[in-house]
Scaffold this motif. Structure first.
Motif, short mmCIF file in Angstrom:
data_model
loop_
_atom_site.label_atom_id
_atom_site.label_comp_id
_atom_site.label_asym_id
_atom_site.label_seq_id
_atom_site.Cartn_x
_atom_site.Cartn_y
_atom_site.Cartn_z
N PRO A 13 42.28 67.31 25.25
CA PRO A 13 42.09 67.65 23.83
C PRO A 13 43.28 67.27 22.96
N ALA A 14 44.49 67.37 23.56
CA ALA A 14 45.68 67.02 22.78
C ALA A 14 45.69 65.54 22.42
N SER A 15 45.29 64.68 23.37
CA SER A 15 45.27 63.25 23.08
C SER A 15 44.21 62.91 22.04
N ARG A 16 43.07 63.60 22.09
CA ARG A 16 42.04 63.36 21.08
C ARG A 16 42.51 63.79 19.70
N ARG A 17 43.20 64.92 19.64
CA ARG A 17 43.73 65.36 18.35
C ARG A 17 44.76 64.37 17.81
N THR A 18 45.57 63.81 18.71
CA THR A 18 46.57 62.83 18.28
C THR A 18 45.91 61.59 17.71
N ARG A 19 44.85 61.11 18.38
CA ARG A 19 44.15 59.91 17.90
C ARG A 19 43.51 60.17 16.54
N ARG A 20 42.92 61.35 16.39
CA ARG A 20 42.29 61.67 15.11
C ARG A 20 43.33 61.79 14.01
#
Length: 282
Positions: free
Chosen positions: A8-15
């Motif tokens: 989830p942290a990587s997805r938040r970073t990409r967003r």
């Protein structure tokens, strides 16, 4: 084969990165025209390109700082927009007060009518308005243009003013009524001072919308000496497509100055709140 799992942290970073990239693109769309205006105003050989000036000069400002080109149109704009803004704010406050404070079956139909009026394009009503102004001898007059400016901005101003007025507790007015104040006195001495940010928003919004309006004064005013700056800026565009870009940029900077000054003057009111904490307790 091992599958890569996204946390989830990587997805938040990409967003977040995608959002930042979108904001940068939007910022560039606003910054580049502003950069062109500032740089071209100081460039003796200005063009449509955004580039560093060939040499810094104030000749573009010297060329436009005359009564015919700048000072008279700016004065006309201040008279038109200032008078229409004052009329709009006063009428919007008087119209919003009964809509906010008194309950009636006619409130909702009236508000829906006002909302419908905000959706009418000015171009759709200019022909009958022009014919009416000719018949009542208001064509080519500053006062007639002020009245139409105020009428065109009044529907949305009423909506804004009512929403801000709803945030002022009625108990404060009732206390003023107990002390013998009339409804008008409570509006002027209690409601409007407490909704200062709302009045500031309506003032700035109305003034800015009128300040940049080209079509209305172009249609209703005929005498060149009465034309506001929004119309006189058209003089920098030649008949054969030639444009004096440096002078146009210099005039644009001066033309934007009153709006910036107005915002600076009311910025403290815009950033404030109603400050009603504990006002109706005890």
């Amino acid at each position: 084969m091992a599958r890569t799992t996204r946390t989830p942290a990587s997805r938040r970073t990409r967003r977040r990165l995608a959002a930042d990239a979108g904001l940068l693109v939007a910022a560039a769309a606003f910054v580049l025209p502003l950069a062109w205006v500032v740089l071209s105003a100081l460039d003796p050989h200005a063009s449509l390109r955004v580039k560093a000036p060939d040499g810094l000069t104030l000749d573009n400002f010297d060329a436009i700082l005359t009564d015919d080109i700048t000072f008279t149109p700016l004065l006309n704009s201040l008279v038109l927009c200032g008078g229409a803004t004052l009329l709009t704010v006063v009428c919007a406050a008087l119209a919003a007060y009964p809509l906010s404070r008194f309950r009636s079956r006619l409130n909702r139909p009236f508000l829906l009518t006002v909302l419908f009026a905000t959706s009418l394009p000015i171009t759709a009503i200019m022909v009958p308005v022009y014919a009416l102004f000719v018949r009542v001898n208001l064509i080519d007059t500053l006062q007639g243009t002020i009245f139409f400016f105020a009428a065109s901005q009044l529907p949305f101003a009423i909506w804004l003013m009512k929403n801000f007025m709803d945030g002022v507790p009625k108990e404060l007015e009732e206390a003023a009524w107990t002390d013998g104040a009339s409804s008008l006195q409570s509006l002027l001495r209690v409601v409007l001072p407490l909704m200062g940010p709302g009045v500031a928003v309506v003032t700035v919004f109305s003034f800015v919308m009128m300040w940049g309006n080209f079509f209305v004064p172009f249609m209703l005013l005929l005498t060149p000496d009465q034309m506001p700056a929004a119309v006189s800026i058209n003089e920098f565009f030649g008949n054969r497509g030639t444009v004096v870009y440096g002078q146009l940029a210099a005039f644009s900077i001066i033309y934007s100055t009153p709006v910036i000054l107005l915002y600076v003057l009311v910025a403290r009111r815009l950033g404030g709140g109603f400050a009603l904490g504990g006002a109706v307790k005890g």
